[in-house]
Design an enzyme around this catalytic site. Structure first.
Site, PDB file in Angstrom:
ATOM      1  N   TYR A  54       0.826  -1.209   0.000  1.00  0.00           N
ATOM      2  CA  TYR A  54       0.000   0.000   0.000  1.00  0.00           C
ATOM      3  C   TYR A  54       0.860   1.258   0.000  1.00  0.00           C
ATOM      4  O   TYR A  54       0.456   2.313  -0.444  1.00  0.00           O
ATOM      5  CB  TYR A  54      -0.931   0.023   1.212  1.00  0.00           C
ATOM      6  CG  TYR A  54      -2.108  -0.897   1.032  1.00  0.00           C
ATOM      7  CD1 TYR A  54      -2.961  -0.764  -0.068  1.00  0.00           C
ATOM      8  CD2 TYR A  54      -2.366  -1.915   1.931  1.00  0.00           C
ATOM      9  CE1 TYR A  54      -4.025  -1.618  -0.255  1.00  0.00           C
ATOM     10  CE2 TYR A  54      -3.436  -2.778   1.755  1.00  0.00           C
ATOM     11  CZ  TYR A  54      -4.270  -2.619   0.659  1.00  0.00           C
ATOM     12  OH  TYR A  54      -5.320  -3.465   0.467  1.00  0.00           O
ATOM     13  N   CYS A 382       3.037 -18.355  -6.071  1.00  0.00           N
ATOM     14  CA  CYS A 382       3.738 -18.226  -4.792  1.00  0.00           C
ATOM     15  C   CYS A 382       2.788 -18.577  -3.637  1.00  0.00           C
ATOM     16  O   CYS A 382       2.459 -19.741  -3.461  1.00  0.00           O
ATOM     17  CB  CYS A 382       4.370 -16.851  -4.676  1.00  0.00           C
ATOM     18  SG  CYS A 382       5.827 -16.876  -3.621  1.00  0.00           S
ATOM     19  N   HIS A 516       7.491 -16.288  -9.370  1.00  0.00           N
ATOM     20  CA  HIS A 516       6.661 -15.199  -9.909  1.00  0.00           C
ATOM     21  C   HIS A 516       6.877 -15.060 -11.414  1.00  0.00           C
ATOM     22  O   HIS A 516       7.692 -14.231 -11.844  1.00  0.00           O
ATOM     23  CB  HIS A 516       7.009 -13.887  -9.203  1.00  0.00           C
ATOM     24  CG  HIS A 516       6.544 -13.832  -7.787  1.00  0.00           C
ATOM     25  ND1 HIS A 516       5.271 -13.445  -7.443  1.00  0.00           N
ATOM     26  CD2 HIS A 516       7.168 -14.152  -6.629  1.00  0.00           C
ATOM     27  CE1 HIS A 516       5.129 -13.506  -6.132  1.00  0.00           C
ATOM     28  NE2 HIS A 516       6.263 -13.940  -5.609  1.00  0.00           N
ATOM     29  N   GLU A 518       5.125 -13.617 -13.535  1.00  0.00           N
ATOM     30  CA  GLU A 518       4.714 -12.306 -14.058  1.00  0.00           C
ATOM     31  C   GLU A 518       5.887 -11.346 -14.200  1.00  0.00           C
ATOM     32  O   GLU A 518       5.846 -10.411 -15.000  1.00  0.00           O
ATOM     33  CB  GLU A 518       3.618 -11.694 -13.160  1.00  0.00           C
ATOM     34  CG  GLU A 518       4.047 -11.211 -11.773  1.00  0.00           C
ATOM     35  CD  GLU A 518       4.027 -12.307 -10.703  1.00  0.00           C
ATOM     36  OE1 GLU A 518       4.124 -13.503 -11.055  1.00  0.00           O
ATOM     37  OE2 GLU A 518       3.934 -11.958  -9.499  1.00  0.00           O
TER      38      GLU A 518
HETATM   39  N1  GLN Z   1       4.130 -15.520   2.243  1.00  0.00           N
HETATM   40  C1  GLN Z   1       4.647 -16.587   1.447  1.00  0.00           C
HETATM   41  C2  GLN Z   1       6.099 -16.865   1.762  1.00  0.00           C
HETATM   42  O1  GLN Z   1       6.791 -16.037   2.298  1.00  0.00           O
HETATM   43  C3  GLN Z   1       4.469 -16.311  -0.030  1.00  0.00           C
HETATM   44  C4  GLN Z   1       5.236 -15.146  -0.522  1.00  0.00           C
HETATM   45  C5  GLN Z   1       4.781 -14.664  -1.853  1.00  0.00           C
HETATM   46  O2  GLN Z   1       3.669 -14.981  -2.282  1.00  0.00           O
HETATM   47  N2  GLN Z   1       5.589 -13.866  -2.530  1.00  0.00           N
HETATM   48  O3  GLN Z   1       6.583 -17.930   1.440  1.00  0.00           O
END
Ligand code: GLN
Length: 544
Positions: A54, A382, A516, A518
């Site tokens: 945010y 993730c 990720h 993306e």
């Molecule tokens: N909170 C999760 C972790 O730390 C996923 C992190 C994320 O989605 N970037 O493994």
């Protein structure tokens, strides 16, 4: 030696300096020049890694594991040049380095000061590793006049003097607001902003004027006269229909020609903008549309999912469809405030993105269940993959108490804190009490895909490299039980220890990835997972 383009902003923030830097770099690249873009952020965080989405929007991760400003995502998407750790620096990182050196005694008794020590560090950062480049574009975060950006402007002033005017151009991005009551565009804020910048010793060569109405010739002339620039170097920048139209639009307004002229370069080839025209055409003339539901936590601020948003757009361009994204708040599905079935039924694809913390997790798990049971295309990224594994454990493998240790102590840690893993730099170790900043599994890691798996056919490869940013991992000890329930572990780390991809062979399109994807998608080179996901959504749209 590389030539430098310094980009500053004035009047207000959010004028799209990052996009302007990315577009200018793309235009120079289209003329055959080698470019790199760097971002200076004046805030005191060492990097944006610990900031809330945010506060700062998405944290963009590079191959070499840096957590950086989201503008680096634009740079990479527009130029295809992979961003590096050395392309983003904050005041915090500079001070951290200087103070470490001071404590070691490296300054040999000298008084350590903003000028020259901080400004020298900024100049070094700008110039490091630039021998193989024609142009380095340096974007300064914030707005001219901010107290914290002063050392950066001072460093630009010094550098321009040192490398010579023929090797440096200053572009200032300003706002020319339209005052409805007067029915006029107002140039005064631009004049003040340029005066402020000039008082710090940096006279801009080019002004990029953001405006919501066409800038009349008379106003352009007025800005030129008061701000000491050529009239042709006052570039009007009206809002574009899409960010992917911006390079062509700015080229039409003469931005790249004026920049080259300011450098005294008169023999540059015309830019080849074919690929930009192609993506503009794909964006403007879709042959259908699909609706994707993104079930996340930071849904009220789309900047928190910037790269995800763009990767879905790229997937749409690849399939020549418009992708409508519905941002759905996972927490609402938990509180019973919104009916999950009513919200998810119209979706042609369901995506659970990355995230942190327990809030909304049950809503995400319920959304995975819906996608699995109804055969709706599903992509989990993730945290989204972790939620898919917990859903599988609970509902197809009979492990009712399955959870993640991220959400608190649990007897069934299907997702757990990872304390040891291999990286290119050797064995990495972490504990529950390690600092939060910069200590996740970050950056590019390789994965091996099972031959004949769905993901291997999507990638058209068995070995891939993708970018990570997470602290927790799916626990390999549950693999057998989850596989018996129908969830295949189709991608693993090269040592076979870490689950990187899961999929459901009995489902039309169900994939969860620990990384990720993306972050690596580009308009000219859409990521195969997003291309495939949108293609599956197109098929789904014909069914519902
Ligand atoms: N909170 C999760 C972790 O730390 C996923 C992190 C994320 O989605 N970037 O493994």
């Amino acid at each position: 030696m590389a030539r430098f383009i310094f980009i500053t902003g004035g009047v207000v923030s959010s004028l799209g300096k990052g996009l302007m830097a990315a577009s200018l770099a793309a235009l120079l690249q289209a003329r055959g020049f080698r470019v790199r873009i760097r971002k200076f952020d004046p805030y005191l965080n060492v990097d944006p890694g610990t900031m809330s989405p945010y506060q700062h929007g998405e944290v963009y991760v590079t191959d070499d594991g840096a957590e950086t400003d989201l503008d680096l995502g634009h740079y990479e998407r527009f130029t295809g040049v992979a961003a590096r750790q050395s392309d983003n620096v904050t005041s915090g990182r500079i001070y951290q380095q200087i103070i470490t050196k001071e404590r070691r005694g490296d300054y040999l008794g000298a008084t350590v000061q903003v000028i020259p020590h901080v400004t020298d560090a900024i100049k070094e950062f700008a110039q490091a590793d630039t021998d193989d480049l024609d142009f380095v574009l340096c974007e300064i975060g914030g707005t001219v006049g901010d107290i914290e950006s002063l050392p950066f402007i001072e460093a630009i002033r010094q550098l321009r003097n040192e490398i010579g005017r023929e090797n440096s151009v200053s572009v200032h991005v300003t706002l020319v607001p339209y005052i409805a009551a007067a029915g006029e565009l107002k140039t005064k804020p631009t004049q003040h902003s340029v005066r402020e910048l000039a008082s710090l010793g940096v006279q801009p060569d080019i002004l990029l004027c953001r405006c919501e109405k066409p800038l009349p010739d008379s106003e352009r002339a007025k800005i030129a006269q008061f701000c000491n620039v050529r009239k042709e170097a006052v570039i009007p920048a009206l809002d574009a229909d899409s960010i992917y139209s911006v390079p062509v639009q700015y080229h039409g307004e003469g931005l790249d020609s004026e920049v080259l002229r300011a450098f005294g370069i008169h023999d540059a080839p015309d830019p080849d903008l074919t690929r930009w025209y192609d993506i503009m055409d794909r964006k403007r003339h879709p042959e259908g549309e699909v609706t994707i539901g993104v079930v996340g936590k930071y849904v009220s601020l789309p900047d928190a999912y910037k790269s995800l948003n763009e990767a879905l757009v790229h997937g749409g361009m690849a399939n020549r469809v418009k992708v409508n994204i519905r941002w759905l708040d996972a927490e609402m599905f938990e509180k019973g405030e919104e009916d999950l079935v009513a919200k998810l039924e119209p979706m042609h694809g369901i995506l659970v993105p990355g995230g942190f913390g327990e809030r909304g997790s049950e809503g995400k798990i319920a959304s995975v269940k819906f996608a699995r049971e109804r055969g709706v295309p599903f992509l989990g990224i993730c945290l989204g993959m972790q939620m898919a594994c917990i859903e599988a454990a609970r509902n197809t493998s009979g492990i009712a108490d399955a959870s993640s240790t991220e959400f608190g102590p649990t007897d069934e840690p299907v997702v757990g804190l990872i304390t040891e893993w291999m990286s290119d730099e050797g064995l990495q170790k972490r504990g529950a009490d390690t600092d939060l900043g910069g200590t996740m599994r970050l950056g590019a890691y390789e994965a091996k895909l099972s031959p004949n798996s769905h993901v291997a056919s999507i990638y058209g490869a068995n070995d891939i490299s993708e970018r990570h940013r997470h602290r927790y991992e799916v626990n390999g000890a549950y693999r057998d039980r989850l596989e018996k329930g129908g969830l295949a572990f189709s991608g693993l780390s090269p040592d076979g220890m870490l689950p990187e991809i899961v999929e459901r062979p009995d489902h039309p399109w169900f994939i969860g990835v620990q990384f990720h994807p993306e972050l690596k998608s580009k308009p000219f080179d859409p990521h195969p997972l997003f291309k495939g996901f949108v293609e599956a959504a197109v098929k789904q749209s014909r069914l519902v």
